[in-house]
Design an enzyme around this catalytic site. Structure first.
Site, short mmCIF file in Angstrom:
data_model
loop_
_atom_site.label_atom_id
_atom_site.label_comp_id
_atom_site.label_asym_id
_atom_site.label_seq_id
_atom_site.Cartn_x
_atom_site.Cartn_y
_atom_site.Cartn_z
N CYS A 40 -16.24 -13.91 -30.49
CA CYS A 40 -15.44 -14.02 -31.66
C CYS A 40 -15.63 -12.87 -32.62
O CYS A 40 -16.67 -12.15 -32.61
CB CYS A 40 -15.52 -15.37 -32.25
N CYS A 93 -19.02 -12.93 -34.40
CA CYS A 93 -20.11 -12.40 -33.47
C CYS A 93 -20.08 -10.83 -33.27
O CYS A 93 -21.03 -10.44 -33.39
CB CYS A 93 -20.27 -13.25 -32.31
N CYS A 112 -21.88 -20.01 -32.56
CA CYS A 112 -21.58 -19.40 -31.10
C CYS A 112 -22.97 -18.86 -30.44
O CYS A 112 -23.89 -18.81 -31.10
CB CYS A 112 -20.69 -18.32 -31.51
N GLU A 147 -23.43 -16.27 -28.85
CA GLU A 147 -24.02 -15.16 -29.14
C GLU A 147 -24.82 -14.82 -30.50
O GLU A 147 -25.77 -14.18 -30.53
CB GLU A 147 -22.94 -13.99 -29.15
N ASN A 193 -23.67 -22.18 -27.40
CA ASN A 193 -23.09 -22.43 -28.41
C ASN A 193 -23.45 -24.07 -28.84
O ASN A 193 -24.01 -24.75 -27.88
CB ASN A 193 -21.64 -22.56 -28.24
N ILE A 194 -23.67 -24.32 -30.14
CA ILE A 194 -24.32 -25.69 -30.72
C ILE A 194 -23.20 -26.14 -31.54
O ILE A 194 -23.14 -25.51 -32.60
CB ILE A 194 -25.78 -25.46 -31.29
N GLU A 195 -22.59 -27.12 -31.07
CA GLU A 195 -21.61 -27.90 -32.12
C GLU A 195 -22.11 -28.80 -32.90
O GLU A 195 -23.17 -29.38 -33.02
CB GLU A 195 -20.18 -28.27 -31.19
N1 THU Z 1 -17.75 -19.98 -28.79
C1 THU Z 1 -18.80 -19.32 -28.58
O1 THU Z 1 -19.98 -19.75 -28.54
N2 THU Z 1 -18.76 -17.85 -28.39
C2 THU Z 1 -17.55 -17.30 -28.53
O2 THU Z 1 -17.46 -15.94 -28.36
C3 THU Z 1 -16.29 -17.76 -28.63
C4 THU Z 1 -16.30 -19.50 -28.85
C5 THU Z 1 -17.90 -21.43 -28.87
C6 THU Z 1 -17.62 -21.79 -30.37
C7 THU Z 1 -17.09 -23.47 -29.96
O3 THU Z 1 -18.33 -24.07 -29.88
C8 THU Z 1 -16.54 -23.26 -28.67
O4 THU Z 1 -16.89 -22.20 -27.81
C9 THU Z 1 -15.16 -23.45 -28.71
O5 THU Z 1 -14.41 -22.64 -29.73
#
Ligand code: THU
Length: 140
Positions: free
Chosen positions: A94, A97, A54, A56, A43-45
Site C-alpha cells: 500500500c 508502506c 500492514c 511490511e 498484518n495485525i488487525e
Molecule cells: N495489507 C497488508 O498487510 N499489506 C499490504 O500491502 C496491503 C494490505 C493488509 C491490511 C489489512 O489487514 C488487509 O491487508 C486488508 O487490507
C-alpha cells in the site's frame, strides 16, 4: 546470503502468523537487511480497524526498533484466507508502506519482490513503485 527462494518461503511463514479476523486477507513479508538478517512481518488487525498494521510495516518497525536501518529487499505475499500457495495474485504494498520504505531504503537499489509461490514472483525497484516520492531531501 539467503536466496530469493528461501526469502519467499520466509514470507509465507510470516503470512501464517497474520491476525486477520476482519478482512480475512493474509499478508506476510520477509525483509532482508544489508547484514543478511531477515525480519518477518504479518498484518495485525484490530476491532477498531484503524490500529491495523500492514505486514511490511510490521517487518520494518521490528528491524528499525532493533537498530537496523539498511535494507536490500523485501518479499511480500498476500491473499484471501484459504488460498493455496501458487493460486493467489501478486500483492503490491500500500502507499503508506511504500512511504515507510522510502524513509529507510535506497530508491535505486531496494528490491520489492511480489510472490505467488517460490517459483512465481516478480521484482520491482522502489523507484518504480514510488516515483517522485517525498523524502527527507525535500525538507532541506
Ligand atoms: N495489507 C497488508 O498487510 N499489506 C499490504 O500491502 C496491503 C494490505 C493488509 C491490511 C489489512 O489487514 C488487509 O491487508 C486488508 O487490507
Amino acid at each position: 546470503m539467503i536466496t530469493d527462494k528461501e526469502l519467499i518461503q520466509k514470507a509465507f511463514e510470516a503470512q501464517s502468523y497474520s491476525y486477520t479476523p476482519y478482512s480475512h486477507f493474509q499478508v506476510g513479508a520477509a525483509l532482508l537487511s544489508n547484514s543478511g538478517k531477515v525480519y518477518l512481518g504479518c498484518n495485525i488487525e484490530n476491532a477498531a480497524y484503524s490500529p491495523t498494521n500492514c505486514a511490511e510495516r510490521t517487518a520494518f518497525f521490528k528491524a528499525v526498533s532493533e537498530g537496523t536501518r539498511g535494507f536490500r529487499k523485501i518479499v511480500i505475499v498476500g491473499n484471501p484466507e484459504g488460498t493455496a500457495q501458487g493460486e493467489g495474485r501478486y500483492c503490491a504494498p500500500c502507499g503508506v508502506c511504500r512511504q515507510v520504505m522510502a524513509e529507510f531504503c535506497n530508491h535505486d537499489g531496494f528490491e520489492i519482490i511480489l510472490a505467488v509461490s517460490d517459483t512465481d514472483y516478480k521484482s520491482y525497484k522502489l523507484k518504480e513503485l514510488l516515483p517522485l516520492g517525498f523524502t527527507n531531501e525535500d525538507l532541506e
